[in-house]
Design a protein around this motif. Structure first.
Motif, PDB file in Angstrom:
ATOM      1  N   VAL A 229       7.929 -10.112   3.358  1.00 40.93           N
ATOM      2  CA  VAL A 229       7.785  -8.725   3.806  1.00 40.93           C
ATOM      3  C   VAL A 229       8.996  -7.910   3.365  1.00 40.93           C
ATOM      4  N   ARG A 230      10.182  -8.487   3.503  1.00 40.95           N
ATOM      5  CA  ARG A 230      11.391  -7.779   3.060  1.00 40.95           C
ATOM      6  C   ARG A 230      11.350  -7.488   1.562  1.00 40.95           C
ATOM      7  N   ILE A 231      10.884  -8.466   0.782  1.00 43.33           N
ATOM      8  CA  ILE A 231      10.795  -8.282  -0.666  1.00 43.33           C
ATOM      9  C   ILE A 231       9.830  -7.147  -0.998  1.00 43.33           C
ATOM     10  N   GLN A 232       8.662  -7.155  -0.351  1.00 36.71           N
ATOM     11  CA  GLN A 232       7.658  -6.136  -0.651  1.00 36.71           C
ATOM     12  C   GLN A 232       8.114  -4.757  -0.193  1.00 36.71           C
ATOM     13  N   ALA A 233       8.824  -4.693   0.933  1.00 38.33           N
ATOM     14  CA  ALA A 233       9.339  -3.407   1.408  1.00 38.33           C
ATOM     15  C   ALA A 233      10.372  -2.850   0.435  1.00 38.33           C
ATOM     16  N   ALA A 234      11.224  -3.714  -0.101  1.00 37.62           N
ATOM     17  CA  ALA A 234      12.210  -3.268  -1.090  1.00 37.62           C
ATOM     18  C   ALA A 234      11.521  -2.766  -2.351  1.00 37.62           C
ATOM     19  N   GLN A 235      10.453  -3.436  -2.760  1.00 39.71           N
ATOM     20  CA  GLN A 235       9.700  -2.981  -3.927  1.00 39.71           C
ATOM     21  C   GLN A 235       9.061  -1.623  -3.669  1.00 39.71           C
ATOM     22  N   ALA A 236       8.545  -1.425  -2.459  1.00 38.07           N
ATOM     23  CA  ALA A 236       7.894  -0.154  -2.130  1.00 38.07           C
ATOM     24  C   ALA A 236       8.892   1.002  -2.155  1.00 38.07           C
ATOM     25  N   LEU A 237      10.098   0.780  -1.656  1.00 38.05           N
ATOM     26  CA  LEU A 237      11.111   1.843  -1.667  1.00 38.05           C
ATOM     27  C   LEU A 237      11.468   2.259  -3.090  1.00 38.05           C
ATOM     28  N   GLN A 238      11.344   1.337  -4.025  1.00 41.44           N
ATOM     29  CA  GLN A 238      11.647   1.666  -5.420  1.00 41.44           C
ATOM     30  C   GLN A 238      10.603   2.585  -6.042  1.00 41.44           C
ATOM     31  N   GLN A 239       9.456   2.749  -5.376  1.00 40.20           N
ATOM     32  CA  GLN A 239       8.393   3.603  -5.902  1.00 40.20           C
ATOM     33  C   GLN A 239       8.527   5.055  -5.451  1.00 40.20           C
ATOM     34  N   ILE A 240       9.500   5.350  -4.591  1.00 41.32           N
ATOM     35  CA  ILE A 240       9.674   6.735  -4.143  1.00 41.32           C
ATOM     36  C   ILE A 240      10.060   7.592  -5.341  1.00 41.32           C
ATOM     37  N   PRO A 241       9.305   8.654  -5.619  1.00 40.42           N
ATOM     38  CA  PRO A 241       9.618   9.485  -6.790  1.00 40.42           C
ATOM     39  C   PRO A 241      11.008  10.096  -6.704  1.00 40.42           C
ATOM     40  N   ALA A 242      11.602  10.343  -7.855  1.00 39.92           N
ATOM     41  CA  ALA A 242      12.935  10.956  -7.920  1.00 39.92           C
ATOM     42  C   ALA A 242      12.816  12.457  -7.712  1.00 39.92           C
ATOM     43  N   GLU A 243      12.263  12.816  -6.588  1.00 39.30           N
ATOM     44  CA  GLU A 243      12.055  14.211  -6.213  1.00 39.30           C
ATOM     45  C   GLU A 243      13.107  14.580  -5.170  1.00 39.30           C
ATOM     46  N   PRO A 244      13.932  15.610  -5.422  1.00 42.09           N
ATOM     47  CA  PRO A 244      15.032  15.928  -4.498  1.00 42.09           C
ATOM     48  C   PRO A 244      14.608  16.061  -3.043  1.00 42.09           C
TER      49      PRO A 244
ATOM     50  N   ALA B 109       0.825  -1.209   0.000  1.00 42.73           N
ATOM     51  CA  ALA B 109       0.000   0.000   0.000  1.00 42.73           C
ATOM     52  C   ALA B 109       0.861   1.261   0.000  1.00 42.73           C
ATOM     53  N   VAL B 110       1.962   1.239   0.748  1.00 42.47           N
ATOM     54  CA  VAL B 110       2.866   2.390   0.753  1.00 42.47           C
ATOM     55  C   VAL B 110       3.467   2.591  -0.636  1.00 42.47           C
ATOM     56  N   GLY B 111       3.841   1.488  -1.289  1.00 44.61           N
ATOM     57  CA  GLY B 111       4.344   1.597  -2.650  1.00 44.61           C
ATOM     58  C   GLY B 111       3.317   2.208  -3.585  1.00 44.61           C
ATOM     59  N   GLN B 112       2.045   1.834  -3.413  1.00 46.23           N
ATOM     60  CA  GLN B 112       0.983   2.413  -4.234  1.00 46.23           C
ATOM     61  C   GLN B 112       0.831   3.904  -3.965  1.00 46.23           C
ATOM     62  N   LEU B 113       0.960   4.293  -2.708  1.00 44.66           N
ATOM     63  CA  LEU B 113       0.861   5.708  -2.359  1.00 44.66           C
ATOM     64  C   LEU B 113       1.985   6.507  -3.008  1.00 44.66           C
ATOM     65  N   TYR B 114       3.205   5.989  -2.940  1.00 44.58           N
ATOM     66  CA  TYR B 114       4.331   6.669  -3.587  1.00 44.58           C
ATOM     67  C   TYR B 114       4.152   6.698  -5.105  1.00 44.58           C
ATOM     68  N   ARG B 115       3.720   5.570  -5.676  1.00 43.93           N
ATOM     69  CA  ARG B 115       3.592   5.485  -7.126  1.00 43.93           C
ATOM     70  C   ARG B 115       2.552   6.463  -7.663  1.00 43.93           C
ATOM     71  N   SER B 116       1.528   6.729  -6.878  1.00 45.84           N
ATOM     72  CA  SER B 116       0.478   7.647  -7.324  1.00 45.84           C
ATOM     73  C   SER B 116       0.980   9.083  -7.430  1.00 45.84           C
ATOM     74  N   GLY B 117       2.047   9.407  -6.697  1.00 49.83           N
ATOM     75  CA  GLY B 117       2.551  10.776  -6.690  1.00 49.83           C
ATOM     76  C   GLY B 117       1.707  11.718  -5.863  1.00 49.83           C
ATOM     77  N   ALA B 118       0.672  11.198  -5.200  1.00 52.10           N
ATOM     78  CA  ALA B 118      -0.240  12.058  -4.448  1.00 52.10           C
ATOM     79  C   ALA B 118       0.458  12.756  -3.289  1.00 52.10           C
ATOM     80  N   ILE B 119       1.511  12.137  -2.775  1.00 51.48           N
ATOM     81  CA  ILE B 119       2.213  12.737  -1.646  1.00 51.48           C
ATOM     82  C   ILE B 119       2.843  14.073  -2.035  1.00 51.48           C
TER      83      ILE B 119
END
Length: 371
Positions: free
Chosen positions: A228-243, A181-191
């Motif tokens: 859980v570790r795999i999914q957490a690593a996937q979620a971190l990859q969704q953080i936008p490349a925003e400085p 869900a956190v990965g989805q939140l990051y991927r949406s860019g809504a943050i």
């Protein structure tokens, strides 16, 4: 599920005529006394949100209900109902039933990805009736005082806090769902888009980001459950490349988590039997693939130089990082690392992570370790 099925195949899946009625009924089931019903209702709302996002846009084409004239078509479900759905899902994230919590977390992730902009619009609309969530479900665990939603606090900020809490709270199936869900939140860019987060302060994007990032990094570095570790690593990859999301401390936290996870893999427990051996090897391979992808994401987004603590971790794990890079199916074969002595080593002694000029991660690490 049968209720939602009445609308999922319809061209008016997102229409006020049927969709609002279906969503109203489903939200009422969030407070049902039976945990299985609450779980099924959350699952159905998630399916409905996905279906509504794929529905034909109002006023477009011959199937829009306007005879092909481009005039007004079916009205979409009111934004306040999507807000009510997200409020209800957040409440169920503290349900006593693991099954209901897992379904609610999945629902919250889908709503965050597909409908958070609607919630933001609803908060800014004048004259829109404020949504007051129904009473807490019978199985709801009383929230801790500091986690209460203070009056006026944006729903988006509470969403980030709740997902961060769920990432670190067992059972594993709920943690896995929260990471997703956190990965989805990051991927949406809504943050980055939501007004209440853009304006900063206590509800600013940085506070939400720090809570989510910290929870994910802890799970990547040391979660007992491999999935859980795999999914957490996937979620971190969704953080936008925003400085603003990759300031040095945050970038260092990602690199440190990557190194800690590799060290944990190296010292992992031996499987107890053939079946477990096969599963473990599959999960290890998947995790190493995700860690390599996470490293590439860090290399693309992070500032040039990590801090001292993160640098020391990279030096300590240089051979593990080298092995990780060598496993890439389509990448540069990395030469064996030379011995590296922190006190006596020179740039000539640094581990050769990128002799042939391979991946961006290899280049970044090589440059860092040579300094």
């Amino acid at each position: 599920g049968a209720l939602v099925g009445l609308w999922l195949g319809s061209l008016e899946a997102a229409a006020l005529r049927g969709g609002q009625t279906a969503l109203d009924l489903l939200l009422a089931l969030f407070s049902d006394a039976n945990a299985d019903v609450r779980s099924a209702a959350a699952t159905a709302v998630a399916s409905f949100a996905s279906s509504a996002s794929d529905a034909i846009e109002p006023g477009s084409g011959s199937d829009s209900g306007d005879g092909g004239t481009g005039g007004p078509g079916p009205r979409p479900v009111s934004n306040w109902l999507w807000r009510a759905a997200l409020e209800g899902a957040l409440a169920l994230c503290r349900d006593r039933s693991d099954k209901a919590r897992a379904a609610a977390i999945r629902c919250a992730g889908i709503l965050a990805e597909l409908r958070l902009d609607c919630v933001e619009e609803e908060e800014t609309e004048e004259g829109e009736a404020e949504c007051v969530p129904a009473g807490a479900p019978p199985g709801l665990v009383p929230p801790e005082p500091e986690a209460d939603a203070a009056p006026g606090r944006p729903l988006q900020a509470r969403l980030a806090e709740e997902l961060a809490r769920c990432v670190s709270t067992s059972p594993a199936k709920c943690q896995w769902g929260a990471c997703r869900a956190v990965g989805q939140l990051y991927r949406s860019g809504a943050i980055l888009r939501c007004r209440s987060w853009r304006e900063g302060g206590e509800s600013g994007p940085q506070d939400a980001h720090l809570a989510l990032l910290g929870a994910l990094c802890r799970e990547v570095a040391g979660a007992a459950n491999m999935k859980v570790r795999i999914q957490a690593a996937q979620a971190l990859q969704q953080i936008p490349a925003e400085p603003s999301l990759w300031a040095p401390p945050e970038a260092d936290a990602v690199l440190a988590a990557l190194c800690d996870s590799l060290q944990l893999l190296q010292g992992g427990q031996a499987p107890r039997g053939p079946a477990e051996d096969r599963n473990t090897l599959t999960y290890i391979k998947a995790l190493r693939t995700e860690l390599r992808s996470l490293g590439q994401h860090w290399a693309r987004c992070a500032p040039e130089n990590p801090g001292e603590a993160a640098l020391q971790k990279a030096v300590t794990c240089s051979e593990l990082l080298r092995d990780l890079l060598r496993e890439a199916e389509f990448g540069t074969t990395v030469a064996p690392a030379a011995a590296w002595d922190e006190d006596e080593g020179t740039s000539a002694d640094a581990p050769e992570l990128d002799q042939a000029g391979g991946s961006l991660l290899a280049k970044r690490l090589q440059a860092v370790l040579r300094e």
